[in-house]
Motif scaffolding. Structure first.
Motif, PDB file in Angstrom:
ATOM      1  N   VAL A  57     -54.692  24.283  18.646  1.00  0.00           N
ATOM      2  CA  VAL A  57     -55.220  23.218  19.518  1.00  0.00           C
ATOM      3  C   VAL A  57     -54.335  23.073  20.759  1.00  0.00           C
ATOM      4  CG1 VAL A  57     -55.604  20.721  19.691  1.00  0.00           C
ATOM      5  CG2 VAL A  57     -56.452  21.972  17.699  1.00  0.00           C
ATOM      6  N   ALA A  99     -58.063  15.804  10.351  1.00  0.00           N
ATOM      7  CA  ALA A  99     -58.750  16.116  11.605  1.00  0.00           C
ATOM      8  C   ALA A  99     -57.724  16.129  12.730  1.00  0.00           C
ATOM      9  CB  ALA A  99     -59.833  15.091  11.890  1.00  0.00           C
ATOM     10  N   ALA A 101     -57.433  16.399  17.235  1.00  0.00           N
ATOM     11  CA  ALA A 101     -58.114  16.392  18.526  1.00  0.00           C
ATOM     12  C   ALA A 101     -57.070  16.284  19.626  1.00  0.00           C
ATOM     13  CB  ALA A 101     -59.083  15.228  18.614  1.00  0.00           C
ATOM     14  N   TRP A 102     -57.332  16.951  20.747  1.00  0.00           N
ATOM     15  CA  TRP A 102     -56.481  16.806  21.921  1.00  0.00           C
ATOM     16  C   TRP A 102     -57.126  15.771  22.818  1.00  0.00           C
ATOM     17  CZ3 TRP A 102     -51.767  17.449  23.409  1.00  0.00           C
ATOM     18  CH2 TRP A 102     -51.447  17.323  24.763  1.00  0.00           C
ATOM     19  N   ASP A 103     -56.408  14.703  23.115  1.00  0.00           N
ATOM     20  CA  ASP A 103     -56.866  13.649  24.019  1.00  0.00           C
ATOM     21  C   ASP A 103     -56.374  14.022  25.410  1.00  0.00           C
ATOM     22  OD1 ASP A 103     -57.162  11.373  25.591  1.00  0.00           O
ATOM     23  OD2 ASP A 103     -56.543   9.991  24.005  1.00  0.00           O
ATOM     24  N   LEU A 109     -51.893  14.669  21.214  1.00  0.00           N
ATOM     25  CA  LEU A 109     -52.603  15.206  20.065  1.00  0.00           C
ATOM     26  C   LEU A 109     -52.823  14.073  19.076  1.00  0.00           C
ATOM     27  CD1 LEU A 109     -53.554  17.955  18.723  1.00  0.00           C
ATOM     28  CD2 LEU A 109     -51.463  17.752  17.390  1.00  0.00           C
ATOM     29  N   ARG A 142     -50.583   9.683  17.013  1.00  0.00           N
ATOM     30  CA  ARG A 142     -50.767  10.244  18.356  1.00  0.00           C
ATOM     31  C   ARG A 142     -49.414  10.806  18.802  1.00  0.00           C
ATOM     32  NH1 ARG A 142     -55.084   8.510  21.417  1.00  0.00           N
ATOM     33  NH2 ARG A 142     -53.779   8.181  23.243  1.00  0.00           N
TER      34      ARG A 142
END
Length: 188
Positions: A57, A99, A101-103, A109, A142
């Protein structure tokens, strides 16, 4: 019982760690900030998969940004954390699903680890996709790009540390086989 969400935005520490000897180790994710510690239990293969996926990611986010994202290509040495897990080690839950996700807006992350749901499979699938107050407990963290790289490096090193070393090159033996660079094709 209402869902508990253990949320850490840029924690002071986020690590994978173990308790016990290789072959009988228990693996944990642990986040801490301002005197608060959250530890969750998971499987060795979940730690490895999480670390590998974090690397993917981060690499993809860096590629998509054209190299402009504040993500180091490797884990910064000055941020490496080799300290043991913080005590007291109190398990909040066993991890079922995770899970990532890249914000891109906040350049961080997001890692989520949800508690294992022990109901039947159909109910478990529905619970994974619901974000309501009655869903499974969750650890949500985060991380900056640098902190995520450091986490992934430590986690991968931790998983490899439990493997026996090759008698020729001293690299950790992969359970799927090891082609030794020094033993002229020796495969174990």
């Amino acid at each position: 019982m209402p869902r508990q969400v253990f949320f850490y935005d840029q924690p002071e520490r986020f690590v994978a760690g173990t308790v016990g000897q290789p072959g009988a180790r228990a693996f944990y994710l642990q986040a801490s900030a301002r005197g608060r510690i959250t530890s969750v239990l998971l499987e060795k293969n979940q730690v490895a998969a999480l670390a590998e996926r974090i690397e993917e990611v981060l690499d993809e986010a860096l590629r998509r940004s054209g190299g402009d994202a504040s993500i180091p290509a490797t884990a910064p040495r000055d941020l490496l954390d080799t300290a043991p897990l913080d005590l007291p080690l109190e398990q909040e839950f066993r991890v079922g699903t995770m899970a990532l996700a890249w914000d891109s807006v906040d350049a961080c992350l997001v890692v989520e680890a949800q508690a294992l749901v022990e109901d039947d499979e159909e109910d478990a699938e529905e619970a994974v996709f619901q974000d309501d107050e009655n869903g499974p407990d969750m650890l949500r963290v985060r991380l900056t790009g640098a902190m995520a790289r450091v986490f992934a490096k430590r986690a991968l090193d931790l998983v490899a540390a439990g493997r026996k070393p090759c008698p020729f090159c001293n690299l950790p033996l992969d359970p799927e086989g090891h082609l030794c660079p020094r033993a002229n094709g020796y495969r174990r």
